[in-house]
Structures are given as C-alpha cells and as structure tokens.
Write a protein that holds these residues in place. Sequence first.
Motif, mmCIF file in Angstrom:
data_model
loop_
_atom_site.group_PDB
_atom_site.id
_atom_site.type_symbol
_atom_site.label_atom_id
_atom_site.label_comp_id
_atom_site.label_asym_id
_atom_site.label_seq_id
_atom_site.Cartn_x
_atom_site.Cartn_y
_atom_site.Cartn_z
ATOM 1 N N THR A 32 0.972 -1.209 -0.058
ATOM 2 C CA THR A 32 0.025 -0.032 0.141
ATOM 3 C C THR A 32 0.834 1.237 0.056
ATOM 4 N N ALA A 33 1.827 1.187 0.783
ATOM 5 C CA ALA A 33 2.595 2.471 0.794
ATOM 6 C C ALA A 33 3.876 2.257 -0.047
ATOM 7 N N GLY A 34 4.321 1.260 -0.354
ATOM 8 C CA GLY A 34 5.458 1.371 -1.442
ATOM 9 C C GLY A 34 6.715 0.774 -0.319
ATOM 10 N N LEU A 35 7.458 -0.032 -1.305
ATOM 11 C CA LEU A 35 8.750 -0.377 -0.790
ATOM 12 C C LEU A 35 9.868 0.552 -0.384
ATOM 13 N N THR A 36 9.811 1.736 -0.947
ATOM 14 C CA THR A 36 10.587 2.621 -0.741
ATOM 15 C C THR A 36 10.511 3.487 0.650
ATOM 16 N N HIS A 37 9.292 3.106 1.139
ATOM 17 C CA HIS A 37 9.017 3.800 2.438
ATOM 18 C C HIS A 37 9.227 2.959 3.565
ATOM 19 N N LEU A 38 9.891 1.849 3.161
ATOM 20 C CA LEU A 38 10.301 0.745 4.408
ATOM 21 C C LEU A 38 11.605 1.195 5.006
ATOM 22 N N PRO A 39 12.056 1.159 6.191
ATOM 23 C CA PRO A 39 13.342 1.316 6.447
ATOM 24 C C PRO A 39 14.313 0.120 6.084
ATOM 25 N N ASP A 40 15.619 0.053 6.240
ATOM 26 C CA ASP A 40 16.597 -1.124 5.485
ATOM 27 C C ASP A 40 16.231 -2.240 6.288
ATOM 28 N N TYR A 41 16.210 -2.121 7.567
ATOM 29 C CA TYR A 41 15.754 -3.591 8.390
ATOM 30 C C TYR A 41 14.565 -4.202 7.861
ATOM 31 N N GLU A 42 13.385 -3.323 7.687
ATOM 32 C CA GLU A 42 12.166 -3.781 7.236
ATOM 33 C C GLU A 42 12.345 -4.612 5.740
ATOM 34 N N LEU A 43 13.007 -3.729 4.828
ATOM 35 C CA LEU A 43 13.131 -4.193 3.541
ATOM 36 C C LEU A 43 13.813 -5.722 3.646
#
Length: 247
Positions: A32-43
């Motif tokens: 929903t928000a997009g991968l670019t909004h995830l911090p590194d550890y969540e990615l």
Amino acid sequence: MTDQSEDIARTVPKPPPHHAGHRERLRHRARTAGLTHLPDYELMELFLFRSQPQGDVKPIAKALLSRFGSLAAVLAASVEDLMTVRTEDTKGRTKSVGMETALDLAALHEVAQRVAREPATKRPVISSWSALLAYVRLALQHEPREQFRVLYLDKKNQLILDEVQNRGTVDHAPVYPREVVRRGLEVSAAAMILVHNHPSGDPTPSRADIDMTRQIVQAARSLAVEVHDHLIVGREGVTSFKQLGLM
C-alpha cells in the motif's frame, strides 16, 4: 479441583507470539505505501521471509545491518561471512544465518550487479560514464579485500568482458601487467579500463598504484591496446587516474 484446573488450562488457547501477523502487516504496508517507504531492516525482513518461512526474522535483519554497517555492505558480504552472524530473539533463543539465507543474499547482490551492468553493455562505455561508475561502485565499494579487475572493450568501447584478475588482502592485490595485456589479446580487446578497490575507504592512488598503471599502459601500447582509465573505488567515492592527470 486440580483436574478441572488442568482441563481448563488445556482448553485456553496460548497467546500468539509477539511477531504473529507481523509478516502480513509488513507485506500489506509494502503493497500500500510502497517499498521505498520501508526502512532498511524491514526491507531486509521482507526478503528474509523467503528463506526463513517461519519465525521472527527481525533480529536477524537487524543483526546483519549492525554487523556489516549498511544494506549494500550486507549484500556485498561473502557467503562465509554472512554465515557468521548470530543473534538472539526476545526469548533468548539463538538466531543465525544459514546457508540458504546466505545464498539468497549473495544471489540478490549478483542480480543487482547484472542490472547495473546492463546500461554499460548496451551503449559505449565511455559515453555511459555515469552507468559505469554506478556499476563499479556497486561491485567494489564494500568489498572487504582488495580486488583488481579489468573491463575489456571492443572498438566501439562496448564491454566484452569484466574479469577479476586477482583478489588480495585488505590492502594489496597482486597485479601482473603482462597477464592483463595477454588476456586482452585473447578476448580481442581494443581497449581496457582498470578497476580496483581500496577497502580502507580512501580512493587516493598510492605510489604503487601509479607505477603499476604505467607499466600496464606501456605494455598495452606496444600491442595497440588502449588503456582508457584506471578507477579506484572506495567508500568515499571513485577516483579516476585520467581526471587526476596520472595517465
């Protein structure tokens, strides 16, 4: 009374672990928000879900970033180094990076390198300078040991071969000028770009780097092979011998 208490205890469901539902919530946010909004550890977590289909992967994701310092450095780490990572979850249980996870991360790094290399292989390298710099930085910026590689080019300055000539220690990789040029003749190269990294992070050329480059340029010139540049990659950037007037 005791028997009744035990029967009740057996019928009361155990509370779900703290990470229950976390995977689906994270996937939902990614959608929903997009991968670019995830911090590194969540990615990193999102990727680890594939190789570790059960359990809480957040401790491992954070341990990897802590051990290597950045997402790029995690992907550049060797399988052997990745498998040394250990941590504990909230219950004190040991979590580690196994072979499957380490290979998945190494494969992701290889994919990233090939994607970065595509623009340089589809257009003349010299006119795709920004693509070339992006590629060599991805390939070498976080290498823990010095590595010397050569980009062999055809007459149109398109990439024929990117070959690792030697891997060395934290501050030295042996280079043999005749072997560099001989390999160029084998692949029918018209030109080459020399590339190596400084694991210290500082891409400033050493006296040995300068002398070695001049030897290769001289040996190549005698066989009508041009050396376009020598690039040194460090965490602080990329240094070009040509731009420094060293060749």
